[in-house]
Write an enzyme that holds these catalytic residues in place. Structure first.
Site, PDB file in Angstrom:
ATOM      1  N   THR A 218       0.837  -1.193   0.000  1.00  0.00           N
ATOM      2  CA  THR A 218       0.000   0.000   0.000  1.00  0.00           C
ATOM      3  C   THR A 218       0.872   1.244   0.000  1.00  0.00           C
ATOM      4  OG1 THR A 218      -0.131   0.449   2.387  1.00  0.00           O
ATOM      5  CG2 THR A 218      -1.599  -1.245   1.501  1.00  0.00           C
ATOM      6  N   ASP A 219       0.286   2.364  -0.308  1.00  0.00           N
ATOM      7  CA  ASP A 219       0.939   3.640  -0.059  1.00  0.00           C
ATOM      8  C   ASP A 219       0.764   3.975   1.424  1.00  0.00           C
ATOM      9  OD1 ASP A 219       2.279   6.031  -0.414  1.00  0.00           O
ATOM     10  OD2 ASP A 219       1.199   6.562  -2.235  1.00  0.00           O
ATOM     11  N   TYR A 220       1.325   5.093   1.821  1.00  0.00           N
ATOM     12  CA  TYR A 220       1.433   5.497   3.223  1.00  0.00           C
ATOM     13  C   TYR A 220       0.054   5.581   3.900  1.00  0.00           C
ATOM     14  CZ  TYR A 220       4.320   7.896   6.773  1.00  0.00           C
ATOM     15  OH  TYR A 220       5.035   8.239   7.898  1.00  0.00           O
ATOM     16  N   THR A 221      -0.214   4.678   4.816  1.00  0.00           N
ATOM     17  CA  THR A 221      -1.473   4.593   5.589  1.00  0.00           C
ATOM     18  C   THR A 221      -2.711   4.496   4.702  1.00  0.00           C
ATOM     19  OG1 THR A 221      -1.745   7.004   5.884  1.00  0.00           O
ATOM     20  CG2 THR A 221      -0.483   5.824   7.569  1.00  0.00           C
TER      21      THR A 221
END
Length: 759
Positions: A283-286
Site C-alpha cells: 500500500t501507499d502510506y497509511t
C-alpha cells in the site's frame, strides 16, 4: 543450415527457461518449508511495513520499531539508511527472532539517491531512454551502497492536469512515452540480476489512475470508463509489469466507487490474472487506514478488504498487524489469503538474495566510494542539461557570451536546497550547485557576474512557508519588496544581459502541493516586468515542477529556458546551456495551457461532433471558448534549439499493408542552422474511423538524433498492425482495417503527414 539455426534458437530459448524453472522451484521449496514453521502471528508480521523515521511524507512515524522487530512484527522498513543502521536493524531480525527472517529496506529513491537527477517530469523531457535508464542505474548503485534494496519508483501515473502537484513526479501526459520510460526505469533499478548488491527492487506506482484526480487535487476521486483506462492510463503500468517490476504500490484514489487499496478487480483480476504479475503489492502510506474516511468501514473491515483485494504489505498503518488475526478467527479473511500475502513478501526477499546474505547491502567501503562520486555528478550534469526545454529564443538572445557583465537576479538564483526539486529525501541540501555558483564556474574570469535576489518567492509569507517545506527554504528577505527591487535594478543597468532565475520553489509541486494558480508568483512577475523595462536583453531561467501559464512571458520575454529542477549539478548544467557549451534539446512531455480554464488540455484528445476547423480561433456552435483559443501555449513534444531543423516530406514503402505485414515511413531531417544540435523526431498516427472514437493523434515512435550544421539524416520508422491496436468497447486489443494518417515532425503540432490503409 536453417535446421541448425532453428535448433540453436530453441536451445537459446529453452536453456534460460529451464534454468528459471529450476530457480523458481528452489525458491518455492524454500518458502514452503519456511512457512510450515511459521505461526499465524509471524505470517501477519511479515505483512507489516514500518518507517525508520529518517524521511517521511505522511503524518505518522512508526514507534517502537526495534521492539516490534524482536517480536517478529516487521516485514520491512523504509526511510532508514546507512550500512551501519541497517545492519543493526537486520541483526535484530536475523539473530533475535525465532525464524531469523531478514527485513527488506526501502526508500523513496525517485530521481536519484545522493546524486540527484532532474525531477521525473524534467527527465522525461530528454526523450532519451538510455539516459533515463542510466539515471536509475546510478540511483540504484548509490542506494544499494547505503544499505537499501527497494525503491518506491517509478511513478508512471499519466497526468493531464498541471494543477496536480504530483505531475512533477511522473512522465507527463502520453501513454506511449510513459511506457518507454517505465521500462527504462525498471531496467535501470533492477538490472539483469537482483542478487547483485548494486541492484534494487523497483516498485511501480500508483496503481492505478492516481494522476486523474478531480480538480487536480491530491488524493481525490477518479471516475472513468474502462475503455479510457485501458487505452490512455493503464499502458505505463503494464509496461513496467512486462519489464519485470518486482513490486506494485496502491494508489489513494477510488476506482469505480471502491478505493484502489481495496479494489479486487484492480489487483486480482487485472494485475494478477490478466497481466500475470506475480510480485508483491504494497500500500501507499497509511492507505488502508484512510479507507475509513472513504466510508468503507472501521480498521478491521478495511484491512480485511485490502487483503482480500490482493494487497500483501501494509505501509505504516498497522491495520494488518492489529486486526487480521481477529478477522481470521471471525471468518472474515481466510488462512489462504494470509498465506498468499506472506508468501509474496518472502519471495520478494528471496529474489533479493536476503536469505542467502542478509547483509549483502551493508558494505561501508562501497558507501564511501560509490555515493555522490565525481563520476556520478558528472553524469548528472550531462543528463540535466539534456532535460532543459528552450521555450523561446527571439533574436538569438541565447546563448549568452562568456564575457562582459551578466546580472543574475531572482529568488532562485543563489539557492542550493531547491535545486534537487521534490522527492530529494536523501540528498544533502548544502551540496547542490546553485545557479550563481554554476555561472561563475563555467564563465570563469571572462565574465563579471553580478547578483541580487530581486524579490522573495511570493508576497504572501504564509504561502512561502507552505511552499518551502522539508528544509528547502529560500531564506525570506525581510526587506521591503521595493528595496529588493531597487537592488536588482541597480545591477541590471550595469549589465549587458540579465538572467532572471524565477518560478516555483521545489515544494510548490510534489505530493500535497496542488495549485489553482499555476503562473509565476506575483512579486516575481513584477520583478520580471521591471527588468524588461530596463531595455536590457532578459533571459528567463524558469524553475518549474509542472506546466505553467506563461502567456505574458511568451509575449514579452526574449528568451525562456525551462530548467525544471535539475538536481545536484543544477547550476553547472544551467550554465552549460546558457553559455552554449550544450545545445538544448529537451522536448515537452506535457502540454502547457494558456490558462487554467483550458485544463485538462492534452494533445491526444478526441474530436467532438462539432470540432473547430483548423486555423480558426472561434466559430459559433463549435467546441471552443469565447475568450481564448483552443490552442495550447506550448504543445506536447515542443522544444527549440540553438540551431534549426527542416523536414522533408514523408515517404512510405507502401500506402497499404495487411495485418501480417509492415510498412516503413522515412523522412530526411536536416540541420539547417549553424551549430551541432540534437532533434527528437516524433511519429504520430491517427485512426480515421474506428469502432469507438479515436484520438486526433497518438505518439507511436520517436528517435533522438544528433546532426552537425548542414548535415542531413534519413530517419525511418517501421509500422505494423501492432502499432495500430487499441482496446475496443469489449476491451479486446485489436487493429481494425481502415484509413490512417501518419505524422512525423518536431512536435505534436508541427508535422508532415501522409495517408495509409490497413487492409
Amino acid at each position: 543450415m536453417k535446421r541448425i539455426l532453428t535448433i540453436l534458437l530453441l536451445l537459446y530459448i529453452t536453456v534460460p527457461l529451464t534454468a528459471q524453472k529450476a530457480s523458481d522451484a528452489r525458491m518455492n521449496a524454500f518458502i514452503s518449508s519456511l512457512m510450515q514453521k511459521m505461526t499465524i502471528d509471524e505470517k501477519i508480521g511479515q505483512l507489516n511495513l514500518l518507517t525508520g523515521g529518517e524521511a517521511t511524507t505522511g503524518s505518522v512515524v512508526s514507534s517502537g520499531v526495534e521492539n516490534k522487530i524482536k517480536k517478529g512484527q516487521v516485514g520491512g522498513i523504509f526511510s532508514m539508511s546507512s550500512p551501519a543502521r541497517i545492519r543493526k536493524a537486520q541483526e535484530i531480525a536475523v539473530t533475535q527472532t525465532r525464524l531469523k527472517i531478514p527485513i527488506i529496506f526501502g526508500m523513496d529513491v525517485i530521481h536519484g539517491y545522493k546524486t540527484m537527477f532532474p525531477i521525473p517530469l524534467g527527465l522525461s523531457c530528454t526523450w532519451d531512454m538510455n539516459l533515463v535508464e542510466r539515471s536509475a542505474r546510478i540511483a540504484a548503485t548509490e542506494a544499494s551502497a547505503d544499505g537499501l534494496n527497494w525503491t518506491f519508483s517509478p511513478m508512471v501515473d499519466i497526468a493531464r492536469d498541471p494543477r496536480w502537484g504530483r505531475i512533477s513526479e511522473g512522465n507527463g501526459e502520453d501513454p506511449y512515452l510513459g511506457s518507454q520510460i517505465a521500462k527504462a526505469m525498471v531496467k535501470g533499478y533492477q538490472g539483469d540480476d537482483l542478487w547483485k548488491n548494486n541492484t534494487i527492487m523497483a516498485c511501480v506506482k500508483h496503481f492505478a489512475l492516481y494522476g486523474a484526480g478531480e480538480a487536480g487535487r491530491d488524493y481525490n476521486t477518479v471516475d472513468m470508463s474502462r475503455v479510457r483506462m485501458y487505452n490512455e492510463f493503464l499502458p505505463p503500468y503494464k509496461a513496467a509489469v512486462d519489464a519485470g517490476v518486482g513490486t506494485v504500490m496502491t494508489s489513494f484514489n477510488e476506482i469505480d466507487g471502491i478505493p484502489a487499496t481495496a479494489n479486487k478487480w484492480l489487483f486480482t483480476d487485472l494485475l494478477r490474472r490478466q497481466w500475470g504479475f506475480k510480485g508483491m503489492i504494497v500500500t501507499d502510506y497509511t492507505a488502508v487506514n484512510e479507507m475509513i474516511d472513504h466510508g468503507m468501514g472501521d480498521l478491521q473491515q478495511v484491512s480485511a478488504l485490502a487483503l482480500k483485494a490482493g494487497v500483501d504489505m501494509d505501509m505504516v498503518g498497522e491495520g494488518f498487524l492489529t486486526t487480521l488475526k481477529k478477522s481470521l478467527q471471525q471468518g472474515k479473511v481466510t488462512q489462504k489469503q494470509i498465506d498468499d500475502a506472506c508468501r509474496r513478501v518472502l519471495e520478494t526477499k528471496y529474489k533479493l538474495g536476503l536469505f542467502d546474505d542478509p547483509y549483502r547491502y551493508c558494505n561501508e567501503e562501497r558507501a564511501a566510494k560509490e555515493i555522490y562520486s565525481e563520476a556520478n555528478r558528472k553524469e548528472a550534469r550531462a543528463i540535466s542539461a539534456e532535460s532543459f526545454v528552450l521555450l523561446k529564443n527571439a533574436d538569438y538572445t541565447l546563448p549568452v557570451k562568456k564575457s562582459g557583465t551578466i546580472a543574475l537576479i531572482g529568488p532562485l538564483a543563489d539557492n542550493r536546497s531547491n535545486m534537487p526539486g521534490i522527492w530529494s529525501v536523501s540528498t544533502d541540501f548544502t551540496k547542490p550547485v546553485s545557479v550563481l555558483e554554476g555561472l561563475k564556474e563555467v564563465a570563469g574570469s571572462n565574465a563579471k557576474i553580478l547578483y541580487a535576489k530581486g524579490s522573495n518567492l511570493t508576497e504572501d509569507s504564509l504561502l512561502e512557508q507552505r511552499a518551502t517545506m522539508f528544509g528547502k527554504t529560500l531564506g525570506r528577505d525581510n526587506r521591503s519588496d521595493e528595496a529588493l527591487l531597487k537592488e536588482a535594478l541597480d545591477i541590471a543597468v550595469q549589465s549587458d544581459v540579465i538572467v532572471a532565475a524565477l518560478g516555483e520553489a521545489a515544494e510548490m509541486t510534489g505530493e500535497s502541493a496542488s495549485r489553482t494558480d499555476i503562473g509565476i508568483p506575483d512579486v516575481q512577475r513584477k520583478l520580471l516586468e521591471a527588468l524588461l523595462k530596463t531595455g536590457k536583453p532578459v533571459v528567463l531561467v524558469l524553475f518549474a515542477g509542472r506546466p505553467m501559464t506563461l502567456v505574458w512571458e511568451q509575449q514579452n520575454v526574449p528568451a525562456i529556458l525551462n530548467v525544471w529542477f535539475p538536481g545536484s549539478e543544477a547550476g553547472t548544467a544551467i550554465a552549460d546551456v546558457l553559455f552554449g557549451d550544450v545545445n538544448p534539446s529537451g522536448k515537452l512531455s506535457a502540454t502547457f495551457p494558456q490558462n487554467v480554464g483550458q485544463i485538462p488540455l492534452y494533445y491526444n484528445h478526441k474530436n467532438t461532433g462539432r470540432p473547430l476547423p483548423d486555423g480558426q480561433w472561434f466559430q459559433k456552435f463549435r467546441s471552443n471558448y469565447l475568450d481564448v483559443s483552443n490552442d495550447p501555449l506550448y504543445p506536447f513534444g515542443f522544444g527549440l534549439s540553438y540551431t534549426t531543423f527542416s523536414y522533408s516530406d514523408i515517404t512510405l514503402s507502401s500506402n497499404t499493408f495487411k495485418p501480417n505485414e509492415k510498412i516503413t515511413a522515412t523522412v530526411t531531417v536536416t540541420n539547417s542552422g549553424n551549430i551541432t544540435g540534437k532533434e527528437v523526431v516524433q511519429l504520430y498516427i491517427r485512426d480515421m474511423a474506428g469502432s469507438i472514437t479515436r484520438p486526433v493523434k497518438e505518439l507511436k515512435g520517436f528517435q533522438k538524433i544528433e546532426l552537425k550544421a548542414g548535415e542531413s539524416k534519413t530517419v525511418s520508422f517501421t509500422i505494423s498492425a501492432e502499432d495500430l491496436k487499441f482496446y475496443n468497447s469489449d476491451l479486446k486489443f485489436v487493429a481494425e482495417p481502415g484509413d490512417f494518417k501518419l505524422f512525423i515532425g518536431t512536435n505534436s503540432r508541427d508535422v508532415k503527414e501522409v495517408d495509409f490503409k490497413l487492409l
